[in-house]
Design an enzyme around this catalytic site. Structure first.
Site, PDB file in Angstrom:
ATOM      1  N   SER A  49      18.190  42.256 -36.100  1.00 21.75           N
ATOM      2  CA  SER A  49      19.212  42.768 -37.029  1.00 21.75           C
ATOM      3  C   SER A  49      18.842  42.610 -38.499  1.00 21.75           C
ATOM      4  O   SER A  49      19.595  43.053 -39.372  1.00 21.75           O
ATOM      5  CB  SER A  49      20.537  42.043 -36.788  1.00 21.75           C
ATOM      6  OG  SER A  49      20.948  42.215 -35.463  1.00 21.75           O
ATOM      7  N   CYS A 137      36.510  27.308 -26.765  1.00 25.56           N
ATOM      8  CA  CYS A 137      37.764  28.032 -27.056  1.00 25.56           C
ATOM      9  C   CYS A 137      38.949  27.529 -26.227  1.00 25.56           C
ATOM     10  O   CYS A 137      40.047  27.309 -26.745  1.00 25.56           O
ATOM     11  CB  CYS A 137      37.556  29.527 -26.836  1.00 25.56           C
ATOM     12  SG  CYS A 137      36.565  29.917 -25.387  1.00 25.56           S
ATOM     13  N   GLN A 164      40.760  33.608 -18.827  1.00 23.26           N
ATOM     14  CA  GLN A 164      40.027  33.763 -20.073  1.00 23.26           C
ATOM     15  C   GLN A 164      39.512  35.191 -20.275  1.00 23.26           C
ATOM     16  O   GLN A 164      38.901  35.782 -19.387  1.00 23.26           O
ATOM     17  CB  GLN A 164      38.830  32.801 -20.087  1.00 23.26           C
ATOM     18  CG  GLN A 164      39.246  31.360 -19.912  1.00 23.26           C
ATOM     19  CD  GLN A 164      38.105  30.368 -20.040  1.00 23.26           C
ATOM     20  OE1 GLN A 164      38.186  29.290 -19.470  1.00 23.26           O
ATOM     21  NE2 GLN A 164      37.048  30.697 -20.773  1.00 23.26           N
ATOM     22  N   ARG A 241      37.642  34.130 -15.437  1.00 18.86           N
ATOM     23  CA  ARG A 241      37.453  35.232 -16.391  1.00 18.86           C
ATOM     24  C   ARG A 241      38.312  36.405 -15.932  1.00 18.86           C
ATOM     25  O   ARG A 241      38.262  36.789 -14.746  1.00 18.86           O
ATOM     26  CB  ARG A 241      35.965  35.605 -16.377  1.00 18.86           C
ATOM     27  CG  ARG A 241      35.526  36.419 -17.531  1.00 18.86           C
ATOM     28  CD  ARG A 241      35.563  35.715 -18.856  1.00 18.86           C
ATOM     29  NE  ARG A 241      34.566  34.683 -19.034  1.00 18.86           N
ATOM     30  CZ  ARG A 241      34.522  33.877 -20.096  1.00 18.86           C
ATOM     31  NH1 ARG A 241      35.433  33.962 -21.054  1.00 18.86           N
ATOM     32  NH2 ARG A 241      33.587  32.963 -20.197  1.00 18.86           N
ATOM     33  N   HIS A 248      42.996  34.026 -24.539  1.00 18.04           N
ATOM     34  CA  HIS A 248      42.902  33.148 -23.371  1.00 18.04           C
ATOM     35  C   HIS A 248      44.297  32.591 -23.052  1.00 18.04           C
ATOM     36  O   HIS A 248      45.036  32.199 -23.955  1.00 18.04           O
ATOM     37  CB  HIS A 248      41.986  31.955 -23.653  1.00 18.04           C
ATOM     38  CG  HIS A 248      40.525  32.276 -23.708  1.00 18.04           C
ATOM     39  ND1 HIS A 248      40.004  33.523 -23.509  1.00 18.04           N
ATOM     40  CD2 HIS A 248      39.463  31.454 -23.940  1.00 18.04           C
ATOM     41  CE1 HIS A 248      38.683  33.469 -23.616  1.00 18.04           C
ATOM     42  NE2 HIS A 248      38.334  32.231 -23.880  1.00 18.04           N
TER      43      HIS A 248
HETATM   44  P1  A2P Z   1      21.741  40.003 -32.973  1.00 19.66           P
HETATM   45  O1  A2P Z   1      22.915  40.920 -33.136  1.00 19.66           O
HETATM   46  O2  A2P Z   1      20.656  40.294 -33.966  1.00 19.66           O
HETATM   47  O3  A2P Z   1      21.249  39.873 -31.559  1.00 19.66           O
HETATM   48  P2  A2P Z   1      27.444  37.710 -29.267  1.00 19.66           P
HETATM   49  O4  A2P Z   1      27.775  36.325 -28.757  1.00 19.66           O
HETATM   50  O5  A2P Z   1      28.666  38.483 -29.635  1.00 19.66           O
HETATM   51  O6  A2P Z   1      26.547  38.460 -28.362  1.00 19.66           O
HETATM   52  O7  A2P Z   1      26.639  37.478 -30.645  1.00 19.66           O
HETATM   53  C1  A2P Z   1      25.508  36.652 -30.762  1.00 19.66           C
HETATM   54  C2  A2P Z   1      25.071  36.577 -32.229  1.00 19.66           C
HETATM   55  O8  A2P Z   1      23.977  35.653 -32.320  1.00 19.66           O
HETATM   56  C3  A2P Z   1      24.540  37.899 -32.757  1.00 19.66           C
HETATM   57  O9  A2P Z   1      24.844  38.004 -34.145  1.00 19.66           O
HETATM   58  C4  A2P Z   1      23.031  37.740 -32.564  1.00 19.66           C
HETATM   59  O10 A2P Z   1      22.248  38.539 -33.430  1.00 19.66           O
HETATM   60  C5  A2P Z   1      22.880  36.289 -32.942  1.00 19.66           C
HETATM   61  N1  A2P Z   1      21.614  35.727 -32.454  1.00 19.66           N
HETATM   62  C6  A2P Z   1      21.152  35.706 -31.193  1.00 19.66           C
HETATM   63  N2  A2P Z   1      19.932  35.090 -31.132  1.00 19.66           N
HETATM   64  C7  A2P Z   1      19.649  34.709 -32.405  1.00 19.66           C
HETATM   65  C8  A2P Z   1      18.557  34.039 -33.027  1.00 19.66           C
HETATM   66  N3  A2P Z   1      17.508  33.617 -32.306  1.00 19.66           N
HETATM   67  N4  A2P Z   1      18.585  33.833 -34.359  1.00 19.66           N
HETATM   68  C9  A2P Z   1      19.650  34.253 -35.088  1.00 19.66           C
HETATM   69  N5  A2P Z   1      20.714  34.888 -34.569  1.00 19.66           N
HETATM   70  C10 A2P Z   1      20.725  35.114 -33.249  1.00 19.66           C
END
Ligand code: A2P
Length: 351
Positions: A49, A137, A164, A241, A248
């Site tokens: 991202s 949570c 949940q 779930r 929840h």
């Molecule tokens: P990304 O969107 O780039 O994968 P959710 O729990 O809703 O799936 O979100 C997980 C969040 O944690 C997302 O913003 C994801 O980014 C981020 N994320 C996952 N792995 C990493 C990492 N290794 N370093 C930083 N952010 C991470």
């Protein structure tokens, strides 16, 4: 959440780690709504991202990498990016002086880390706490309701059943649900669960452990004891779930050490911080996920004596899992740190 006053000379560099995720998005929203004094907003996500933009206070911000975020030395980093990410990176932020508030389960049971629900135990926090754990949570909403009752009557045993929302599993679960709701069959790699979640209930939250409970069920046991400061309380849980799009619900059977008056229980809950009692049977009013959505309070209803045991009580507890169950609780911890000058410039000024 009440409006909050901040010591106005202090401003905060705030990183949101996992900013593109479900909880990360709500964290930004709650920071905005609360007028948290963010002098610099640092959005962080995975390498996938980096370079994307997210909105904060009406402006576009470019998502940066963990390494760049650590180099920026934020005052506070609110993490919701999974346990592994947190285990690896939270100490690196702490090493540059950042206070990390972590929403994963990585640090919760570490005896050197505080596990905090502000209404219950914010007083344990100090400026030395550089990694602070946000509880699970389901635990957060439950202890908000139980802490004042524990103080009044002493809780001996809890029997918990949870219902949940799939949003607690993150973006992938939301995608799975939406595909199934529209009649598509998700590919194996699109499945967050082993089975469909649409029109289904899964008695399986997080992984199974050696004792045949799930990790989620044991979080309710261990985290509740840690926050309430007791290792004696008997606790057993079944976590389920359900196909609910946010929120929840929990059925909690409580056995107290001491006798109680049911009206006194209701009064204690009405007077407690962070709780809204919704228990008007004549008008069919009780807590529901649809009603709790986008709200910060913990809703308590169906308050009634369990006549099958001595000193028994039944409660129905509902909250928005992405808000009080995650983002709101984390932001409230940040607010407490700032108000008590336990973080950043404010902490240094009083050191
Ligand atoms: P990304 O969107 O780039 O994968 P959710 O729990 O809703 O799936 O979100 C997980 C969040 O944690 C997302 O913003 C994801 O980014 C981020 N994320 C996952 N792995 C990493 C990492 N290794 N370093 C930083 N952010 C991470």
């Amino acid at each position: 959440m009440p409006d909050t006053e901040y010591p106005n000379v202090y401003t905060m560099k705030v990183a949101v780690v996992g900013v593109t995720g479900l909880v990360g998005t709500v964290m930004c929203k709650v920071l905005e709504e609360q007028g948290f004094p963010v002098s610099e907003f640092i959005p962080v996500a995975s390498e996938r991202s980096v370079g994307k933009t997210v909105q904060f206070k009406g402006k576009d911000h470019t998502v940066i990498s963990m390494a760049d975020a650590i180099a920026a030395r934020p005052d506070i980093a609110i993490f919701s990016a999974g346990g592994k990410t947190s285990l690896k990176f939270a100490p690196q932020f702490a090493a540059v002086g950042t206070t990390v508030i972590d929403n994963s389960s990585a640090w919760r049971m570490d005896p050197t880390k505080k596990l905090v629900v502000p209404e219950v135990n914010a007083n344990v926090l100090s400026a030395e706490d550089k990694i602070i754990a946000n509880p699970n949570c389901s635990t957060i909403q439950m202890v908000v309701a139980l802490a004042p009752l524990h103080e009044a009557f002493g809780i001996k045993r809890l029997v918990i059943s949870t219902y949940q929302s799939f949003t607690g599993t993150g973006m992938q679960a939301v995608k799975q649900y939406n595909l199934e709701r529209k009649g598509f069959e998700p590919q194996a790699e699109e499945m967050a669960y082993h089975y469909p979640i649409f029109e289904n209930c899964l008695p399986h939250c997080d992984i199974f452990l050696e004792n045949d409970y799930t990790k989620e069920e044991m979080k309710l046991v261990h985290e509740t004891r840690k926050i309430l400061g007791t290792d004696k309380m008997g606790i057993t849980a079944t976590a389920v779930r359900v196909p609910v799009n946010g929120g929840h619900s929990e059925s909690v059977n409580v056995e107290f050490e001491r006798p109680f008056d049911i009206e006194k229980v209701k009064q204690i809950l009405r007077d407690a911080e962070g709780i809204a009692v919704l228990d008007d049977l004549e008008n069919n009013k009780y807590p529901m996920p649809l009603y709790a959505k986008d709200k910060d309070e913990v809703f308590v209803g169906r308050i009634r004596r369990d006549a099958s045991i001595e000193n028994g009580l039944n409660l129905w507890i509902v909250a928005d899992n992405l808000r009080k169950g995650a983002a709101t609780n984390a932001v409230q911890i940040a607010q407490y740190l700032l108000q008590h000058k336990l973080v950043g410039e404010a902490a240094m000024a009083t050191a």
